[in-house]
Structure formats: C-alpha cells, structure tokens
Design a protein around this motif. Structure first.
Motif, PDB file in Angstrom:
ATOM      1  N   VAL A  74       0.833  -1.205   0.000  1.00 13.32           N
ATOM      2  CA  VAL A  74       0.000   0.000   0.000  1.00 13.32           C
ATOM      3  C   VAL A  74       0.871   1.260   0.000  1.00 13.32           C
ATOM      4  CG1 VAL A  74      -1.725   1.257   1.367  1.00 13.32           C
ATOM      5  CG2 VAL A  74      -1.893  -1.213   1.119  1.00 13.32           C
ATOM      6  N   GLU A  75       2.118   1.102   0.416  1.00 12.43           N
ATOM      7  CA  GLU A  75       3.124   2.160   0.484  1.00 12.43           C
ATOM      8  C   GLU A  75       2.944   3.084   1.675  1.00 12.43           C
ATOM      9  OE1 GLU A  75       3.058   4.045  -3.358  1.00 12.43           O
ATOM     10  OE2 GLU A  75       4.338   2.495  -4.222  1.00 12.43           O
ATOM     11  N   PHE A  76       2.127   2.677   2.638  1.00 15.73           N
ATOM     12  CA  PHE A  76       2.032   3.421   3.895  1.00 15.73           C
ATOM     13  C   PHE A  76       1.247   2.574   4.898  1.00 15.73           C
ATOM     14  CE2 PHE A  76       1.234   7.531   6.303  1.00 15.73           C
ATOM     15  CZ  PHE A  76       2.573   7.680   6.635  1.00 15.73           C
ATOM     16  N   HIS A  77       1.041   3.123   6.099  1.00 16.65           N
ATOM     17  CA  HIS A  77       0.362   2.380   7.165  1.00 16.65           C
ATOM     18  C   HIS A  77      -1.154   2.501   7.097  1.00 16.65           C
ATOM     19  CE1 HIS A  77       4.044   1.267   9.179  1.00 16.65           C
ATOM     20  NE2 HIS A  77       4.443   2.516   9.175  1.00 16.65           N
ATOM     21  N   TYR A  78      -1.668   3.365   6.246  1.00 18.32           N
ATOM     22  CA  TYR A  78      -3.114   3.529   6.200  1.00 18.32           C
ATOM     23  C   TYR A  78      -3.542   4.073   4.849  1.00 18.32           C
ATOM     24  CZ  TYR A  78      -1.831   8.368   7.400  1.00 18.32           C
ATOM     25  OH  TYR A  78      -1.263   9.617   7.416  1.00 18.32           O
ATOM     26  N   LEU A  86      -7.836  12.291  12.506  1.00 19.64           N
ATOM     27  CA  LEU A  86      -7.086  12.257  13.759  1.00 19.64           C
ATOM     28  C   LEU A  86      -6.369  13.570  14.059  1.00 19.64           C
ATOM     29  CD1 LEU A  86      -5.516   8.672  13.637  1.00 19.64           C
ATOM     30  CD2 LEU A  86      -7.672   9.420  14.668  1.00 19.64           C
ATOM     31  N   GLY A  87      -6.500  14.547  13.178  1.00 22.85           N
ATOM     32  CA  GLY A  87      -5.822  15.819  13.390  1.00 22.85           C
ATOM     33  C   GLY A  87      -6.436  16.631  14.513  1.00 22.85           C
ATOM     34  N   ASP A  88      -5.715  17.644  14.959  1.00 24.81           N
ATOM     35  CA  ASP A  88      -6.144  18.571  16.009  1.00 24.81           C
ATOM     36  C   ASP A  88      -6.630  17.823  17.245  1.00 24.81           C
ATOM     37  OD1 ASP A  88      -6.629  20.911  17.307  1.00 24.81           O
ATOM     38  OD2 ASP A  88      -8.531  21.335  16.294  1.00 24.81           O
ATOM     39  N   ALA A  89      -5.733  17.084  17.850  1.00 22.01           N
ATOM     40  CA  ALA A  89      -6.063  16.325  19.063  1.00 22.01           C
ATOM     41  C   ALA A  89      -5.991  17.181  20.319  1.00 22.01           C
ATOM     42  CB  ALA A  89      -5.109  15.130  19.193  1.00 22.01           C
ATOM     43  N   ARG A  90      -5.866  18.508  20.160  1.00 24.88           N
ATOM     44  CA  ARG A  90      -5.751  19.373  21.328  1.00 24.88           C
ATOM     45  C   ARG A  90      -7.097  19.612  21.996  1.00 24.88           C
ATOM     46  NH1 ARG A  90      -2.928  24.186  18.203  1.00 24.88           N
ATOM     47  NH2 ARG A  90      -4.533  23.436  16.737  1.00 24.88           N
ATOM     48  N   LEU A 113       3.380   7.706  14.532  1.00 19.36           N
ATOM     49  CA  LEU A 113       2.939   8.744  13.593  1.00 19.36           C
ATOM     50  C   LEU A 113       1.987   9.733  14.245  1.00 19.36           C
ATOM     51  CD1 LEU A 113       2.217   6.518  10.446  1.00 19.36           C
ATOM     52  CD2 LEU A 113       4.198   8.009  10.804  1.00 19.36           C
ATOM     53  N   PHE A 114       1.220   9.277  15.242  1.00 19.97           N
ATOM     54  CA  PHE A 114       0.202  10.103  15.891  1.00 19.97           C
ATOM     55  C   PHE A 114       0.392  10.046  17.408  1.00 19.97           C
ATOM     56  CE2 PHE A 114      -1.591   8.692  11.843  1.00 19.97           C
ATOM     57  CZ  PHE A 114      -2.047   9.893  11.300  1.00 19.97           C
ATOM     58  N   PRO A 115       1.388  10.739  17.912  1.00 24.49           N
ATOM     59  CA  PRO A 115       1.737  10.610  19.330  1.00 24.49           C
ATOM     60  C   PRO A 115       0.709  11.184  20.295  1.00 24.49           C
ATOM     61  CG  PRO A 115       3.068  12.314  18.266  1.00 24.49           C
ATOM     62  CD  PRO A 115       2.341  11.600  17.179  1.00 24.49           C
ATOM     63  N   ARG A 116      -0.242  11.971  19.810  1.00 22.81           N
ATOM     64  CA  ARG A 116      -1.278  12.524  20.686  1.00 22.81           C
ATOM     65  C   ARG A 116      -2.551  11.680  20.693  1.00 22.81           C
ATOM     66  NH1 ARG A 116      -0.629  17.792  22.411  1.00 22.81           N
ATOM     67  NH2 ARG A 116       1.195  18.891  21.575  1.00 22.81           N
ATOM     68  N   VAL A 117      -2.594  10.641  19.893  1.00 22.09           N
ATOM     69  CA  VAL A 117      -3.794   9.826  19.744  1.00 22.09           C
ATOM     70  C   VAL A 117      -3.690   8.581  20.630  1.00 22.09           C
ATOM     71  CG1 VAL A 117      -5.145   8.439  18.115  1.00 22.09           C
ATOM     72  CG2 VAL A 117      -4.210  10.664  17.414  1.00 22.09           C
ATOM     73  N   HIS A 135       0.831   5.656  24.886  1.00 25.81           N
ATOM     74  CA  HIS A 135      -0.537   5.909  24.440  1.00 25.81           C
ATOM     75  C   HIS A 135      -1.114   4.746  23.636  1.00 25.81           C
ATOM     76  CE1 HIS A 135       2.358   7.410  21.554  1.00 25.81           C
ATOM     77  NE2 HIS A 135       1.436   7.465  20.598  1.00 25.81           N
ATOM     78  N   VAL A 136      -0.529   3.560  23.795  1.00 22.02           N
ATOM     79  CA  VAL A 136      -1.062   2.338  23.187  1.00 22.02           C
ATOM     80  C   VAL A 136      -1.505   1.394  24.303  1.00 22.02           C
ATOM     81  CG1 VAL A 136      -0.540   0.312  21.767  1.00 22.02           C
ATOM     82  CG2 VAL A 136       0.426   2.545  21.169  1.00 22.02           C
TER      83      VAL A 136
END
Length: 327
Positions: A74-78, A86-90, A113-117, A135-136
């Motif tokens: 797929v050339e990436f993880h998703y 998943l953006g703007d996790a603030r 890739l998404f350390p705030r998620v 965070h896992v």
C-alpha cells in the motif's frame, strides 16, 4: 512469565464505558484460559471463536511479515483521510481501535505517527508486545461480542485481516457504527482467500497453477464448516447495506508471489509473501486434519501448493480494501 495488559494512559471523560474492561495481567497459571496445544502448535482456547490458526511463535512471525508486506504494498500504514480524522487532538482525545491486533505492530507504528492519539488493540489472545508505547493499550476481547466503550467513543476503527475471526460481518459493522463518532472512519483490509494472476496475464489458473487453485478450494471448504465464508470482496456491499456509512472508497492491490516482479521493492515483497504463504499452509494443517483429511492427503495438497507458488511466475494475492465515514 507475565503478560501485562494494563491501562497505561490516564482516564478522561470520554473513557467512560458501559461494561468493565477486559484488561488483564497474565501469569503462567492463566495460560490454560487462553491457550492449548494441539499437534505441536499453540492455539487459542476460546471454544466459541472459530479462528482456526495457531497463535504461537511461527504464526506470530508470519503475522509480522504480513504487516510489512501490506505496508510496502500500500506504500504506507493507512489509506483514506486518517490525518484529517485524527488531526487537532488538542481539543479532545482522539481514539483509534484496531480489531484483531495480533502482535500489535500496526498500533505501535501508528502511535509513532500520531503521538497525541490514544490507540487500542484488541485480540482474543495476549500476543502483542508487553512494552507498548505510553498511548497504546492492548486488551483481550472477542470481537464478536459487544465492546466496552460507549456510543461514539472512537474516531477511527481499523479492521485488517479479521475474516478468520468473524462469522457475521454485518453484525460487526453495526457495533463498529455504534462506536464511531459521526464523521469517524472505518477501514477494512482483507487478503482474498484465493490466488490469481497479475493484471494483463492471459494465463489460466486451472491449467497453469492447478494445485494452488485446489489448495484454496479445499481450505475454503474447511473454513466454511466453521461458518467462515470468503468475504474480502463483499465488505463494500456490507458497508453500504448497513446504511450507517458514506459510500465506501474501494481499492484492490496485487501482492506478488515470489521474485518475478520487475520492481525491486515488490520483488522483495514477493519473496516475503511466498514465505508467508508457505507458513500459512503449515499453520492450516491442524485444521485440515480436524476436517477429516488424512496426513497423506494434507501433505499432497500442501506439497502441490508450494510447488505451484514457487515455480509459476506471475501469481499474486489480492488485497481488498474499503474505507467509509460514519454518517
């Protein structure tokens, strides 16, 4: 030996659940509750779950290889609008749920890739890493049963290669829809339980690779005895028929079998997938014995399959993907 499946992130108001968590810490004496040995292989001990493959070291290595194969194919993880979702996790905690997480490679890669998620990985057996990122969180859960979270708790639900654990995919989709927030993302990825020739090939599978074709016919018949029908190409229709999601975006990818592909990356992928298919055939032997085949019949079937996939150029596996957003 201790397998730690403990909460490793602080609670917040969105963490509320309507059932107690399955999170556990496993000691050696707990192993019979999760594993049993048959034919020299280790299997899950949850009798009601139809999953037919072992869960031991060789099978975990195969799962890790499949993770790398799909990432490179797929050339990436998703796929899909994951960054947007998943953006703007603030403003609030964003959450991802990975179904049938296995060894947990995908959640760990996504966490980098998404350390705030906050990312959850669910599986019926505790074979994921015992040292997840902060965070896992890995939990033991049968995905055919209701999940512990409240409605709308998740932003992204990832379901990759779960078809050997689910006998009623439309029912699972209803639970997925319950968990997703409006606009949340669902992704399905399944490698079809068959072999094919690459695009543009004029070869006939029945003539050129009859043993590989027969192998999957026999395997699918045995799996259907467990009510595990092939669904890889049916999932987009299930998504639409649920009336819970947008029209799914569908993509299929060919995974080369062996080193025939001219592209260097796909040549490496093909070598890995050839090895993974051999391991898959080996892991299926106990199930085939259970289905009534003799050892001679199994050995003949598997030997012919390996002969074809090793020596017939142009063979591919087909990876079916679909993503859609919750209405």
């Amino acid at each position: 030996m201790t397998f730690e499946y403990t909460e490793n992130m602080p609670h917040d108001e969105d963490d509320a659940s309507d059932a107690s968590s399955d999170v556990t810490e496993l000691e050696e004496y707990d192993f019979p509750d999760h594993f049993f040995e048959r034919d020299g292989r280790l299997f899950h001990s949850h009798g009601s779950l139809p999953y037919p493959l072992p869960v031991d070291g060789p099978e975990q290595a195969r799962l890790n290889n499949i993770h790398k194969i799909l990432r490179d194919t797929v050339e990436f993880h998703y796929l899909g609008p994951v960054t947007e979702v998943l953006g703007d996790a603030r403003t609030r905690q964003k959450r991802v749920l990975d179904l049938c997480t296995g060894t947990g490679r995908w959640p760990m890669d996504m966490a980098r890739l998404f350390p705030r998620v906050k990312i959850y990985g669910l599986d019926i057996v505790p074979i994921a890493t015992r040292r997840p990122l902060r965070h896992v969180q890995f939990e033991i859960h049968d995905i055919t049963e209701r999940f512990r979270w409240n409605n709308g708790a998740m932003d992204f639900i990832h379901a990759r290669n779960i078809d050997l654990a689910v006998t009623d995919y439309p029912e699972l989709l209803q639970e997925v829809a319950r968990l997703l927030r409006p606009g949340g993302l669902f992704f399905s990825g399944e490698i079809g339980r068959y072999i094919d020739f690459a695009h543009g090939s004029s070869f006939d599978l029945a003539r050129q690779a009859p043993h590989a074709r027969s192998f999957f016919q026999v395997v699918n018949h045995s799996l259907e005895l467990r009510h595990l029908i092939p669904i890889a190409d049916k999932i987009p229709a299930f998504i639409q028929q649920s009336h819970q999601f947008t029209v799914p975006t569908i993509q299929t990818f060919h995974i080369p079998v062996g080193d025939w592909h001219p592209n260097a990356v796909m040549k490496r992928v093909g070598k890995m997938y050839l090895a993974a298919l051999k391991d898959f055939a080996e892991s299926l032997k106990p199930m085939l014995r259970e289905a009534g085949m003799t050892q001679h019949e199994i050995d003949t079937l598997v030997t012919g399959f390996i002969e074809d996939i090793e020596h017939v150029p142009g063979l591919v596996g087909v990876y079916h993907t679909a993503w859609a957003r919750k209405l």
